[in-house]
Design a protein around this motif. Structure first.
Motif, PDB file in Angstrom:
ATOM      1  N   UNK A  80       0.813  -1.216   0.000  1.00  0.00           N
ATOM      2  CA  UNK A  80       0.000   0.000   0.000  1.00  0.00           C
ATOM      3  C   UNK A  80       0.858   1.283   0.000  1.00  0.00           C
ATOM      4  N   UNK A  81       1.648   1.432  -1.057  1.00  0.00           N
ATOM      5  CA  UNK A  81       2.483   2.639  -1.129  1.00  0.00           C
ATOM      6  C   UNK A  81       1.881   3.664  -2.090  1.00  0.00           C
ATOM      7  N   UNK A  82       2.083   4.925  -1.767  1.00  0.00           N
ATOM      8  CA  UNK A  82       1.627   6.034  -2.622  1.00  0.00           C
ATOM      9  C   UNK A  82       2.713   7.095  -2.650  1.00  0.00           C
ATOM     10  N   UNK A  83       3.059   7.554  -3.854  1.00  0.00           N
ATOM     11  CA  UNK A  83       3.932   8.731  -3.972  1.00  0.00           C
ATOM     12  C   UNK A  83       3.775   9.319  -5.363  1.00  0.00           C
ATOM     13  N   UNK A  84       4.242  10.555  -5.516  1.00  0.00           N
ATOM     14  CA  UNK A  84       4.106  11.240  -6.807  1.00  0.00           C
ATOM     15  C   UNK A  84       5.465  11.689  -7.305  1.00  0.00           C
ATOM     16  N   UNK A  85       5.613  11.659  -8.630  1.00  0.00           N
ATOM     17  CA  UNK A  85       6.833  12.154  -9.252  1.00  0.00           C
ATOM     18  C   UNK A  85       6.426  13.248 -10.220  1.00  0.00           C
ATOM     19  N   UNK A  86       6.938  14.444 -10.026  1.00  0.00           N
ATOM     20  CA  UNK A  86       6.587  15.558 -10.911  1.00  0.00           C
ATOM     21  C   UNK A  86       7.350  15.461 -12.227  1.00  0.00           C
ATOM     22  N   UNK A  87       6.829  16.117 -13.283  1.00  0.00           N
ATOM     23  CA  UNK A  87       7.532  16.098 -14.565  1.00  0.00           C
ATOM     24  C   UNK A  87       8.986  16.562 -14.419  1.00  0.00           C
ATOM     25  N   UNK A  88       9.915  15.773 -14.958  1.00  0.00           N
ATOM     26  CA  UNK A  88      11.328  16.155 -14.939  1.00  0.00           C
ATOM     27  C   UNK A  88      12.018  15.929 -13.610  1.00  0.00           C
ATOM     28  N   UNK A  89      11.294  15.372 -12.650  1.00  0.00           N
ATOM     29  CA  UNK A  89      11.857  15.178 -11.327  1.00  0.00           C
ATOM     30  C   UNK A  89      12.691  13.882 -11.252  1.00  0.00           C
ATOM     31  N   UNK A  90      13.695  13.894 -10.382  1.00  0.00           N
ATOM     32  CA  UNK A  90      14.534  12.724 -10.143  1.00  0.00           C
ATOM     33  C   UNK A  90      14.205  12.194  -8.753  1.00  0.00           C
TER      34      UNK A  90
END
Ligand SMILES: Nc1ncnc2c1ncn2[C@@H]1O[C@H](COP(=O)(O)OP(=O)(O)O)[C@@H](O)[C@H]1O
Ligand SMILES: [Mg+2]
Length: 356
Positions: A28-38
């Motif tokens: 049950x993991x949740x996270x976000x990666x923004x455009x161009x993000x490392x």
């Protein structure tokens, strides 16, 4: 380069082991990666990093949850239609093809015209710093160069998301440091969204815009390298990010922007508040957050001094176990191994960490 966002929403993966028992590899993991993000997935071996990456690539299907690329759920989309590219620890180059052919492979499969392929291969070789290497067989290249070819091969198809699984583990220390800088430069230059898996905190600290720290299939903490290093939410997070000493404390008072604590008879005003409320707290002091002194709440005997040139590490046996203090020159000649010494806390950089 296309810039896409990635959202992992309540994703779990349950495997069956060889005895048919369920293994909750990702829980049950949740996270976000923004455009161009490392973004780096960091954590000890077996915590579910590779499984998470493989679900993003499409090699594994989540047991539950959603993976959204630009807000489209891709869970049912096969890997080859997903527009991600992966760089592995073993470079996976084709030994019978030269460098140019290796890099061109994905474009050929996509039926890109010959002249276009040549142009793109040339351009990407320049990006990874391997101009003029077109004709060389992979076997004639060093580990670092092979990893650059692997990176070029992943980048040349212009994927939306670049995925790395411990890509530097096979390189020696010096090359690893070099490639670390290179990977960061290239990722920023092409502006691609990237997810990088590693168990190496130094890699995570140097490369990441954001770190997702994992433990036992769950997310322990998400934050910038500074946030996780400076404000760990748990003893696990604090220790995983680097050497730290823990001391049991009593909290005297919480104030809006500081906490008054007591360690033995010493009262400190720590200019932060715990990230999470708990029954019990410890004071977390990195080796640079302590000093040797004529007085202080913690008494001990110097057992070992490790001279490292621009600083020394003093190992001190105390009632709280072994404590490590980083000492800058000039070094006190009286403080030798076997001597008794007191340890003082530097409250400005001490951290209050929930015990559990
Ligand atoms: N195909 C599989 N079948 C059964 N168990 C698996 C499989 N893949 C991974 N696991 C288990 O899932 C857990 C997480 O593995 P993994 O994602 O590879 O961890 P990491 O990459 O962080 O080291 C481990 O306990 C591992 O043994
Ligand atoms: Mg792994």
């Amino acid at each position: 380069m296309k810039q896409v966002s990635l959202k992992i929403k309540n994703v779990s993966k349950v495997f069956k082991d060889f005895k048919g028992r369920e293994v909750r590899a990702v829980d049950d993991i949740s996270f976000e990666v923004n455009p161009g993000e490392f973004v780096t997935l960091l954590g000890p071996s077996g915590c579910g990093k590779t499984t998470t990456l493989r679900m993003i690539a499409g090699f594994e299907k989540p047991t539950s949850g959603m993976i959204l690329i630009n807000d489209v759920n891709v869970v049912e989309i096969p890997p080859w239609k997903r527009d991600t590219a992966m760089v592995f620890q073993s470079y996976g180059l084709f030994p019978h093809m030269n460098v140019a052919e290796n890099i061109a492979y994905g474009l050929k499969m996509r039926k890109v015209p010959k002249e276009e392929i040549e142009k793109r291969v040339k351009a990407i070789l320049k990006v990874v710093g391997l101009e003029g290497f077109e004709e060389r067989p992979p076997s004639s290249l060093s580990g670092g160069q092979q990893q650059r070819v692997a990176l070029a091969r992943a980048l040349v198809v212009e994927p939306s998301v670049l995925l790395f699984d411990e890509p530097l583990s096979n390189l020696d220390v010096l090359l690893r440091e070099q490639m670390r800088v290179e990977i960061k430069r290239i990722q920023k230059e092409v502006g691609i969204t990237a997810i990088y898996v590693t168990h190496d905190r130094t890699e995570a600290l140097t490369l990441s815009d954001k770190i997702v720290l994992m433990k036992g299939g769950k997310i322990e903490q998400i934050g910038t390298p500074e946030e996780i290093y400076e404000k760990p939410v748990s003893k696990f997070a604090a220790e995983f990010m680097g050497k730290i000493n823990f001391f049991p404390i009593d909290v005297v008072e919480f104030q809006p922007d500081k906490t008054v604590v007591k360690l033995k008879n010493a009262v400190y005003e720590i200019p932060s508040v715990p990230t999470k409320r708990s029954e019990k707290y410890v004071l977390g002091c990195r080796p640079e957050g302590l000093k040797l002194s004529k007085e202080g709440p913690v008494k001990g005997i110097i057992t070992t001094i490790v001279y490292l040139g621009n600083f020394s590490e003093y190992y001190i046996q105390t009632d709280y176990g072994e404590v490590m203090v980083k000492v800058l020159p000039p070094f006190d000649k009286n403080l030798t191994e076997g001597r008794e010494v007191f340890i003082e806390v530097i409250p400005e950089i001490a951290k209050i960490i929930p015990e559990s």
